[in-house]
Design a protein around this motif. Sequence first.
Motif, mmCIF file in Angstrom:
data_model
loop_
_atom_site.group_PDB
_atom_site.id
_atom_site.type_symbol
_atom_site.label_atom_id
_atom_site.label_comp_id
_atom_site.label_asym_id
_atom_site.label_seq_id
_atom_site.Cartn_x
_atom_site.Cartn_y
_atom_site.Cartn_z
ATOM 1 N N LYS A 77 0.800 -1.212 0.000
ATOM 2 C CA LYS A 77 0.000 0.000 0.000
ATOM 3 C C LYS A 77 0.836 1.267 0.000
ATOM 4 C CE LYS A 77 -4.189 -1.937 2.065
ATOM 5 N NZ LYS A 77 -5.145 -1.417 1.080
ATOM 6 N N GLY A 650 -9.103 -0.452 -2.198
ATOM 7 C CA GLY A 650 -7.940 -1.194 -2.662
ATOM 8 C C GLY A 650 -8.341 -2.383 -3.500
ATOM 9 N N ASN A 668 -4.423 1.327 -4.882
ATOM 10 C CA ASN A 668 -4.986 1.786 -3.612
ATOM 11 C C ASN A 668 -5.316 3.271 -3.715
ATOM 12 O OD1 ASN A 668 -4.334 -0.718 -1.880
ATOM 13 N ND2 ASN A 668 -2.335 -0.152 -2.697
#
Length: 745
Positions: A77, A650, A668
Motif C-alpha cells: 500500500k 484497494g 490503492n
Amino acid sequence: MNYRPLLAGASALALTWSGTAAAQTTSPETQARPVAAASASDAEEDEIVVTAQRRNENLMTTAVSASVLSGSQLDNKGVANVDALQFAMPSIVVNNFGQGNDFNVRGIGKAEHNTQTTTGVITYRDGVPSFPGYVQGEPYFDVANIQVLRGPQGTIVGQNATGGAVFVNTNDPIIGGGTHGYFNVHYGNYNDAGFQGAVNLPVSDTFAARVALFTQRRDSFYNITGAGGAPYPYEKGKVGLMAGRISLLWKPSDNFSILSKTDFDWLDFGAYPASPFANYFKTLPGTSTPNPNHRDLFDVQYNAPQAARDNFVRSILKAEYEFAGGTKFRSVSSYQWANTMYKADLDGTATGNSYFYDSVDEQQVTQEFNLISADNQRFTWLLGAFGVWNDYHFKRPYQFIIDVAYPLDLPAATYKLQGNNMTRSLAAFGQIGFNITPSLKIEAGGRYTESRSINDVDVRQYGTPIIADQETSSKNFSYKVTLGWKASKDQYLYGFVATGFRPGGLNVPVGLGLPAPFKPEEVTSYEAGWKGNWAGGKLRTTITGFYNDYKNFQVIIGYPTFPTFGIELNVPDKTKIYGFEAEAEFRSGGLTLDAGINVLHSELGTFFATDPRGASTVACNPNTGPASASCIALKGRRQTYAPNLTFNLGAQYELELKSGDKITPRVNFGHVGDQWATLFENPARGDHLEARNILNAQLAFQHKTWTVTLYGTNLTDQHYPAALNSGLYFAGPPRQYGIKLLKTF
C-alpha cells in the motif's frame, strides 16, 4: 511546555481487520520464501489475530474496533512511515508539523504540536510507548504488523489514550527457524535510493538473534532560493536516514522466554521547508483578483538556515513466564533517549527576519507488569501495573531560540529558554471476563492513574527574565464494560461503554505571571459493532457506530487578557464527537478487494476565545465572553484536524503463470476530507485545508525468491497543505515512483 503559540506570537483498506495482510503477521520475506521457512508465528489464513490487549485474540470475535496491517501489506500500500498510514486506514489523520507527527483517530488525538500537551493516541513500538512529543518520523522496516485500536483505551492500553492506540510490532527472532531473511533495495525519482533487510540467526536450540537494517537517501522535494531567486546557501531538505535493530530471543524452556530489542536511528531529514499560507491562494481571499505572491507549495524563498535531525536509541526487555495451569507473568521494560535538532525560517520568506532553533534531549523510561490468566477458561482475568517517566531537557545555554531580528541576535528581539520539563505517570489496572453462555461474554476493566508534570525552566523573553518553577498533578479512574455476542459461527455483535483520560499540564510563562495549569481531559465513549463473514468466508464486513462525550476538552487559544500569546485551557461545556465506520473485504481466487469509510461529526461546546494571530487588548472570558469582533463564540465549531469523511479503496489480482511465476497489479486510493487547522475556522488565515485524494499503484513480478516491483505514490501529484503551523503550510509529499527489488532466502 507549549511552544507553538510562542511561534505565532513571535511574528495525525487498510481494513479494521484487513483480511489478507492481517492474517500474515510476517515480514516481506514471507512473500517469496518457501513455506517450510515461514515464521512459526504466522497466523492461520482465515483468522486475524490481534495482541494489543495482552492476549492472542481473533479480531472477528473480539469487542474492539481495530485495523491490522502486516509488513507485506504496508509495502503493498506504499506505507513507509506514519504519514502515509492515513491513506491506508479509515478514521486516521496524521499531521506533520516538521519536528513531530501528531496522530488523530476519529478526530481525537493531538492537534497542537508541543511538549506539554499529552497525546490522545499512544504509539507503541514492540509493546512500549514511544516518545509522546518529538521523534515521530521513525521509518517502518522489518515490521510484522501494525495494529490500530480505535476509541478510548483507558483500561489496559495507556492511561491517556482518549482516541486510540497504535501498536507497531517488528519481527522476533525464530528459534529453530534456520537462517533466513530478505533484502529489499529501491530507486526512484528525486534520486531516492534505499535498502532494508533482515536476517534470522539461529545460535542454539534455545537462542536466536535477528538483525535488521534500513537506510535511505533522497534529494529535496523543494526548490529553495534566496531573495530575487539568488542561490540559497543552506540545507534544502535532502534526506539521509540510517536505522538498525538487534533482537535477541532466549527460551531455555517451554514456559520461560526473554526477548530483547534495541533500535539505533539517525534520521537526518535535512529540513522541513514550509510556505506562508497566503502564497497558496491563487486569488486574494474574497476576491477574483490574482494573488501576486502565489507560489507552489514546493517553491519557496528563504534567508535563514534550515535543519531537521533526530537521533535516538531505544532498548526493550520483555520477560514472560507461564505457570502450571496457563497463568502468565510478563514484564516489559524500556529505556529511550533522543535528541532532536530543528532550524527554521520562521516567516517562510527571503525578506523577513524571523528564525527558530532548538536542540532538545528527551529521555523516557517505562515499566509494565502483567499477570494474565489462561485463555481457555470460562472466567478470565488480567492484572497490571505501569509506570512512565519522561523528561524534556531544553539544553543549556539557551538552545531554544525564537529570533525576530535574525541574524542580529538582539536580546530585545529574542525569546530564549532552557531547563527541564519532567513528567511521570503511574497506573494500576485490571480486567475480568466471563462467558455467560458459550456465545455471550461480558468483560469489565478499570485503571487508576496518577500523573505529574514539573516545570523547571529559565526564560529570557525579549530581555525580561522569567523563572518558571511549577508543578501540577492529575488523578483519574477509567473503566470499560463490554458485552459481546457470537450470534452464529459467522456473525458477531458487541457493545461497550468506556472512559478515557488525558492528564492536565502546565502552560508556558509569557511575562504575565505564571499562568494557571490546565485540567485533565476526560471522555465517555459509547460504541456498538457488527462483524460478519459471508459467502463461505470470502466476504468480511464490519460496521461500527460510536459517540464520544468530552469533559474539560483541552484547546489552545489566545491568552484571555493578552491574546498575542497562547494558553492551553479547557472547554467548560460538553464537546461531542460521533460517527460510524463501515469496512468490507472480498477475496476470491487471486482477486482481493477492500474498502473502508468513516463519517464523523464533531461539535465544540459553549466557549469563547480570541484568535492569538490577531492583536487584541479586550478581555475574553472563556465561559461568558462576551462575544465581540475579537472575542469569538466557538460553540458548534468542528474539532481541528477532524475531517467529516475519510475512506479508502484497494484492489489487487494475483495471476499465476504456467511457469509458476506470479504477476500482481495493485491499486490503492485514500481520501481524507477537508478539515480545519484551528478552531477559529478562518479561511483568510489559512485555516481551511482542502481534501486529500491519494492514488497509489504497484506492479509486481515474482520469480521464485525474487520479486521486482514498479511502484508509484500520489500518482495524480496532488500538492496539498498537510498542516498549518505558525502561519506556514507544511506540504504533503508529491508524486514519487520507482522500482524495488526483493530477495528472500
